[in-house]
Design an enzyme around this catalytic site. Structure first.
Site, PDB file in Angstrom:
ATOM      1  N   CYS A   6       2.180  -5.432  16.316  1.00  0.00           N
ATOM      2  CA  CYS A   6       1.623  -4.254  17.110  1.00  0.00           C
ATOM      3  C   CYS A   6       0.167  -4.764  17.457  1.00  0.00           C
ATOM      4  O   CYS A   6      -0.602  -4.931  16.174  1.00  0.00           O
ATOM      5  CB  CYS A   6       1.744  -2.890  16.562  1.00  0.00           C
ATOM      6  N   CYS A   8       3.402   8.352   1.899  1.00  0.00           N
ATOM      7  CA  CYS A   8       3.663   7.491   2.759  1.00  0.00           C
ATOM      8  C   CYS A   8       3.891   6.094   1.842  1.00  0.00           C
ATOM      9  O   CYS A   8       3.129   5.494   1.282  1.00  0.00           O
ATOM     10  CB  CYS A   8       2.658   7.469   3.815  1.00  0.00           C
ATOM     11  N   CYS A  32      -2.769  -2.697  14.849  1.00  0.00           N
ATOM     12  CA  CYS A  32      -2.174  -2.361  13.488  1.00  0.00           C
ATOM     13  C   CYS A  32      -2.693  -3.343  12.652  1.00  0.00           C
ATOM     14  O   CYS A  32      -2.290  -4.613  12.797  1.00  0.00           O
ATOM     15  CB  CYS A  32      -0.692  -2.039  13.528  1.00  0.00           C
ATOM     16  N   CYS A  78      -2.396   2.279   7.268  1.00  0.00           N
ATOM     17  CA  CYS A  78      -1.528   1.245   6.664  1.00  0.00           C
ATOM     18  C   CYS A  78      -2.145  -0.011   6.904  1.00  0.00           C
ATOM     19  O   CYS A  78      -2.440  -0.222   7.997  1.00  0.00           O
ATOM     20  CB  CYS A  78       0.206   1.161   7.022  1.00  0.00           C
ATOM     21  N   GLU A 104       0.908  -1.291   0.015  1.00  0.00           N
ATOM     22  CA  GLU A 104      -0.173   0.004  -0.109  1.00  0.00           C
ATOM     23  C   GLU A 104       0.733   1.313   0.064  1.00  0.00           C
ATOM     24  O   GLU A 104       1.944   1.265   0.518  1.00  0.00           O
ATOM     25  CB  GLU A 104      -0.862   0.186   1.275  1.00  0.00           C
ATOM     26  N   CYS A 146       4.135  -7.004   7.750  1.00  0.00           N
ATOM     27  CA  CYS A 146       4.908  -6.623   9.055  1.00  0.00           C
ATOM     28  C   CYS A 146       5.039  -7.700   9.872  1.00  0.00           C
ATOM     29  O   CYS A 146       4.249  -8.342  10.200  1.00  0.00           O
ATOM     30  CB  CYS A 146       4.520  -5.395   9.677  1.00  0.00           C
TER      31      CYS A 146
END
Length: 345
Positions: A111, A100, A114, A331, A87, A107
């Site tokens: 977290c 961005c 997220c 994101c 993205e 990832c």
């Protein structure tokens, strides 16, 4: 491919050195990614280049494009040649356009709030894949007389775990013959990978550092951000302050406000105590809810009270201006939906 490398490759193929400069200008200044449109090359040369080279932005398929209702934010879900999706977000501010970019496909930081980490990290992105996210937008902006002037590495992924590719891309974008973006208009965000912060210091470029902090109670940050168990936030703040002093660049601490978890007056007092006398500012971010996570946004009064506590302690702080909320510009959300659809097919 850096200009000197392109010059060498073309020379080995029997072309004059200036051809590399012409191609470089088409790609990185005019944002033309089709050799057939490079009109100062001969037909024979255009045919040779089309058969020999690929241009990544032309190969990145736009799977989905979302435009905010105010026209200031555009989000793309881009499919890479290997099938992975990433993205990128374009934001139009009064000072120009910023992008961005993602640094990894997915990832691994896990977290809790997220969406980027819902399916883990598949792989690091290459420098070309990182900087191509800027050029995908420049391709549309250039005919209008505009171009991207700021880059934030805050998309999916942990930039410090892909340090070499991230900073190779940023240094490429800085070149005057490429995107000509000032280092002072670049920001790299980390959830607290201290060795990466230390490498930034050694690199010595005036690139801004942002730290995803989000809690200053050890148990809570362990729960929200498992990286805290390896790199405790107090040590991260020390490393970030060291970088701020060496670079002269103020560190931004990102703090997502989660209703009933980290948004109390006590949390604000603790945050102020940790950042007192540091070269720092705080960016408060009322959480953009992720359906899979179940976190809630505090009301406006609670946000304003948290902000007032920080300001009372003379901590520079702002509440992030929300852009693209109606298109899920945080994101990871589009990529997560893309992954779900792939599994169901």
């Amino acid at each position: 491919m850096p200009l000197h490398r392109l010059q060498m490759v073309l020379a080995e193929a029997g072309f004059k050195k200036f051809r590399a400069n012409q191609i470089f200008d088409w790609l990185y200044r005019k944002c033309v990614f089709d050799f057939a449109r490079m009109t100062n090359l001969s037909k024979t040369e255009r045919k040779f280049f089309s058969e020999t080279f690929t241009v990544l932005p032309a190969e990145m398929e736009t799977v989905r494009r979302l435009d905010s209702s105010d026209g200031l934010t555009q989000k793309l879900l881009l499919k890479l040649p290997d099938g992975n999706a990433i993205e990128s977000v374009l934001m139009h501010h009064d000072y120009g356009y910023s992008v961005c970019v993602s640094s990894q496909a997915g990832c691994d930081m896990r977290c809790a709030f997220c969406a980027s980490g819902l399916n883990g990290a598949v792989r690091n992105l290459t420098a070309a894949e990182i900087l191509s996210q800027v050029y995908v937008f420049n391709r549309d902006l250039y005919p209008k007389g505009d171009r991207v002037s700021r880059v934030v590495v805050m998309g999916s992924g942990e930039p410090m775990l892909n340090f070499d590719a991230v900073f190779e891309a940023l240094q490429f974008l800085h070149q005057s013959e490429a995107a000509n973006i000032s280092y002072r208009n670049m920001t790299v965000s980390t959830c607290g990978i201290i060795p990466g912060i230390e490498k930034m210091k050694v690199l010595g470029l005036p690139i801004s550092l942002a730290v995803s902090l989000h809690a200053v109670k050890t148990d809570l940050r362990n729960e929200l951000m498992p990286i805290n168990k390896g790199f405790p936030f107090a040590d991260v703040i020390t490393a970030a302050e060291d970088y701020a002093r060496s670079s002269g660049r103020q560190v931004t601490y990102e703090y997502i406000l989660l209703a009933g978890l980290n948004d109390s007056d006590e949390d604000a007092e603790l945050l102020a105590n940790y950042l007192r006398f540091n070269l720092a500012c705080v960016n408060l971010i009322p959480v953009n809810p992720v359906p899979e996570k179940g976190f809630f946004r505090p009301d406006l009064k609670r946000v304003e009270k948290f902000l007032s506590v920080l300001k009372r302690h003379r901590i520079q702080a702002t509440v992030r201006k929300e852009m693209g909320q109606d298109i899920n510009a945080a994101c990871g959300q589009l990529r997560a939906a893309f992954a779900r659809n792939q599994k169901s097919e």
